[in-house]
Motif scaffolding. Structure first.
Motif, PDB file in Angstrom:
ATOM      1  N   ASN A   1      59.388  63.619  -1.240  1.00 43.18           N
ATOM      2  CA  ASN A   1      60.035  64.872  -1.659  1.00 43.18           C
ATOM      3  C   ASN A   1      60.904  64.652  -2.898  1.00 43.18           C
ATOM      4  N   THR A   2      60.424  63.868  -3.825  1.00 39.60           N
ATOM      5  CA  THR A   2      61.236  63.461  -4.965  1.00 39.60           C
ATOM      6  C   THR A   2      60.499  63.695  -6.277  1.00 39.60           C
ATOM      7  N   VAL A   3      61.242  64.202  -7.247  1.00 38.49           N
ATOM      8  CA  VAL A   3      60.758  64.365  -8.618  1.00 38.49           C
ATOM      9  C   VAL A   3      61.608  63.479  -9.519  1.00 38.49           C
ATOM     10  N   TYR A   4      60.978  62.894 -10.506  1.00 39.88           N
ATOM     11  CA  TYR A   4      61.668  61.967 -11.404  1.00 39.88           C
ATOM     12  C   TYR A   4      61.588  62.464 -12.846  1.00 39.88           C
ATOM     13  N   LEU A   5      62.564  62.028 -13.620  1.00 43.34           N
ATOM     14  CA  LEU A   5      62.517  62.224 -15.065  1.00 43.34           C
ATOM     15  C   LEU A   5      62.901  60.898 -15.705  1.00 43.34           C
ATOM     16  N   GLN A   6      61.903  60.215 -16.231  1.00 47.26           N
ATOM     17  CA  GLN A   6      62.136  58.968 -16.957  1.00 47.26           C
ATOM     18  C   GLN A   6      62.477  59.316 -18.401  1.00 47.26           C
ATOM     19  N   MET A   7      63.627  58.858 -18.849  1.00 46.42           N
ATOM     20  CA  MET A   7      64.093  59.184 -20.193  1.00 46.42           C
ATOM     21  C   MET A   7      64.262  57.902 -20.997  1.00 46.42           C
ATOM     22  N   ASN A   8      63.510  57.790 -22.067  1.00 44.86           N
ATOM     23  CA  ASN A   8      63.559  56.617 -22.930  1.00 44.86           C
ATOM     24  C   ASN A   8      64.084  56.986 -24.312  1.00 44.86           C
ATOM     25  N   SER A   9      64.509  55.992 -25.040  1.00 41.35           N
ATOM     26  CA  SER A   9      64.998  56.188 -26.415  1.00 41.35           C
ATOM     27  C   SER A   9      66.015  57.323 -26.484  1.00 41.35           C
TER      28      SER A   9
ATOM     29  N   ALA B   1      72.957  54.846 -27.206  1.00 44.94           N
ATOM     30  CA  ALA B   1      71.746  55.341 -27.852  1.00 44.94           C
ATOM     31  C   ALA B   1      70.651  54.276 -27.800  1.00 44.94           C
ATOM     32  N   GLY B   2      69.439  54.735 -27.507  1.00 41.78           N
ATOM     33  CA  GLY B   2      68.309  53.824 -27.408  1.00 41.78           C
ATOM     34  C   GLY B   2      68.013  53.346 -26.002  1.00 41.78           C
ATOM     35  N   ALA B   3      68.947  53.584 -25.097  1.00 43.01           N
ATOM     36  CA  ALA B   3      68.767  53.143 -23.703  1.00 43.01           C
ATOM     37  C   ALA B   3      67.860  54.092 -22.938  1.00 43.01           C
ATOM     38  N   SER B   4      67.588  53.702 -21.698  1.00 39.32           N
ATOM     39  CA  SER B   4      66.744  54.515 -20.809  1.00 39.32           C
ATOM     40  C   SER B   4      67.504  54.833 -19.531  1.00 39.32           C
ATOM     41  N   LEU B   5      67.136  55.951 -18.933  1.00 39.55           N
ATOM     42  CA  LEU B   5      67.640  56.340 -17.624  1.00 39.55           C
ATOM     43  C   LEU B   5      66.504  56.983 -16.851  1.00 39.55           C
ATOM     44  N   ARG B   6      66.554  56.863 -15.531  1.00 38.82           N
ATOM     45  CA  ARG B   6      65.617  57.594 -14.691  1.00 38.82           C
ATOM     46  C   ARG B   6      66.402  58.485 -13.738  1.00 38.82           C
ATOM     47  N   LEU B   7      66.174  59.775 -13.863  1.00 40.08           N
ATOM     48  CA  LEU B   7      66.803  60.739 -12.973  1.00 40.08           C
ATOM     49  C   LEU B   7      65.886  60.988 -11.780  1.00 40.08           C
ATOM     50  N   SER B   8      66.512  61.200 -10.632  1.00 38.09           N
ATOM     51  CA  SER B   8      65.772  61.532  -9.413  1.00 38.09           C
ATOM     52  C   SER B   8      66.264  62.860  -8.876  1.00 38.09           C
TER      53      SER B   8
ATOM     54  N   GLN C   1      65.327  77.571   3.004  1.00 36.92           N
ATOM     55  CA  GLN C   1      66.176  77.253   1.859  1.00 36.92           C
ATOM     56  C   GLN C   1      65.913  75.805   1.443  1.00 36.92           C
ATOM     57  N   VAL C   2      65.622  75.611   0.188  1.00 35.28           N
ATOM     58  CA  VAL C   2      65.391  74.271  -0.348  1.00 35.28           C
ATOM     59  C   VAL C   2      66.651  73.817  -1.060  1.00 35.28           C
ATOM     60  N   GLN C   3      67.106  72.646  -0.721  1.00 41.74           N
ATOM     61  CA  GLN C   3      68.243  72.062  -1.424  1.00 41.74           C
ATOM     62  C   GLN C   3      67.755  70.909  -2.275  1.00 41.74           C
ATOM     63  N   LEU C   4      68.243  70.853  -3.494  1.00 45.42           N
ATOM     64  CA  LEU C   4      67.852  69.824  -4.442  1.00 45.42           C
ATOM     65  C   LEU C   4      69.082  69.019  -4.837  1.00 45.42           C
ATOM     66  N   VAL C   5      68.944  67.710  -4.846  1.00 41.92           N
ATOM     67  CA  VAL C   5      70.060  66.836  -5.200  1.00 41.92           C
ATOM     68  C   VAL C   5      69.599  65.859  -6.273  1.00 41.92           C
ATOM     69  N   GLU C   6      70.216  65.957  -7.451  1.00 42.30           N
ATOM     70  CA  GLU C   6      69.900  65.053  -8.546  1.00 42.30           C
ATOM     71  C   GLU C   6      70.791  63.818  -8.509  1.00 42.30           C
ATOM     72  N   SER C   7      70.282  62.733  -9.047  1.00 44.69           N
ATOM     73  CA  SER C   7      71.064  61.514  -9.204  1.00 44.69           C
ATOM     74  C   SER C   7      70.481  60.718 -10.355  1.00 44.69           C
ATOM     75  N   GLY C   8      71.227  59.686 -10.772  1.00 41.81           N
ATOM     76  CA  GLY C   8      70.722  58.804 -11.805  1.00 41.81           C
ATOM     77  C   GLY C   8      71.351  58.975 -13.168  1.00 41.81           C
TER      78      GLY C   8
ATOM     79  N   GLY D   1      56.967  62.618 -25.576  1.00 43.83           N
ATOM     80  CA  GLY D   1      56.818  61.247 -26.030  1.00 43.83           C
ATOM     81  C   GLY D   1      57.978  60.345 -25.644  1.00 43.83           C
ATOM     82  N   ARG D   2      59.122  60.935 -25.251  1.00 41.83           N
ATOM     83  CA  ARG D   2      60.280  60.126 -24.838  1.00 41.83           C
ATOM     84  C   ARG D   2      60.560  60.268 -23.340  1.00 41.83           C
ATOM     85  N   PHE D   3      60.318  61.449 -22.804  1.00 37.67           N
ATOM     86  CA  PHE D   3      60.602  61.727 -21.397  1.00 37.67           C
ATOM     87  C   PHE D   3      59.290  61.863 -20.632  1.00 37.67           C
ATOM     88  N   THR D   4      59.301  61.432 -19.368  1.00 38.99           N
ATOM     89  CA  THR D   4      58.127  61.556 -18.503  1.00 38.99           C
ATOM     90  C   THR D   4      58.553  62.110 -17.149  1.00 38.99           C
ATOM     91  N   ILE D   5      57.911  63.179 -16.730  1.00 42.51           N
ATOM     92  CA  ILE D   5      58.174  63.763 -15.418  1.00 42.51           C
ATOM     93  C   ILE D   5      57.103  63.287 -14.450  1.00 42.51           C
TER      94      ILE D   5
END
Length: 123
Positions: A77-85, A14-21, A1-8, A66-70
């Protein structure tokens, strides 16, 4: 069983950035393509981005291209989502998921899901 935990997630203007993990509990996920989805109130779950197990291939929804990067760091064991603009329309609960075998835009091809992290973008 794989457990996934998001944060960030959080509240930003508006216009800011966040990075989800998204941290996976087992190395099994390092051999799985991973994806990010979101769901806004009253709307269906929406595909955002997917990445191959090696990280060498990615694919994005037109709405975030063009705004988000995975990206991923298999050693962590981590995946990211960089979210800009960020825009108010990006307000939603964001989920990461581990795919069964292939990169996919279809949520039905993902076996494991995190609990989600709230992103709120104010105008």
């Amino acid at each position: 069983q794989v457990q996934l935990v998001e944060s960030g997630g959080g509240l930003v203007q508006a216009g800011a950035s966040l990075r989800l993990s998204c941290v996976a509990s087992a190395r099994t996920s390092s051999r799985s393509p991973m994806g990010w989805f979101r769901q806004a109130p009253g709307k269906e779950r929406e595909f955002l981005a997917t990445i191959s197990w090696s990280g060498g291939a990615t694919y994005y929804a037109d709405s975030v291209k063009g705004r988000f990067t995975i990206s991923r760091d298999n050693a962590k064991n981590t995946v990211y989502l960089q979210m800009n603009s960020l825009k108010p329309d990006d307000t939603a609960v964001y989920y990461c998921a581990a795919a069964r075998s292939i990169m996919s835009t279809d949520a039905r091809n993902y076996d494991y899901w995190g609990q989600g992290t709230q992103v709120t973008v104010s105008s």
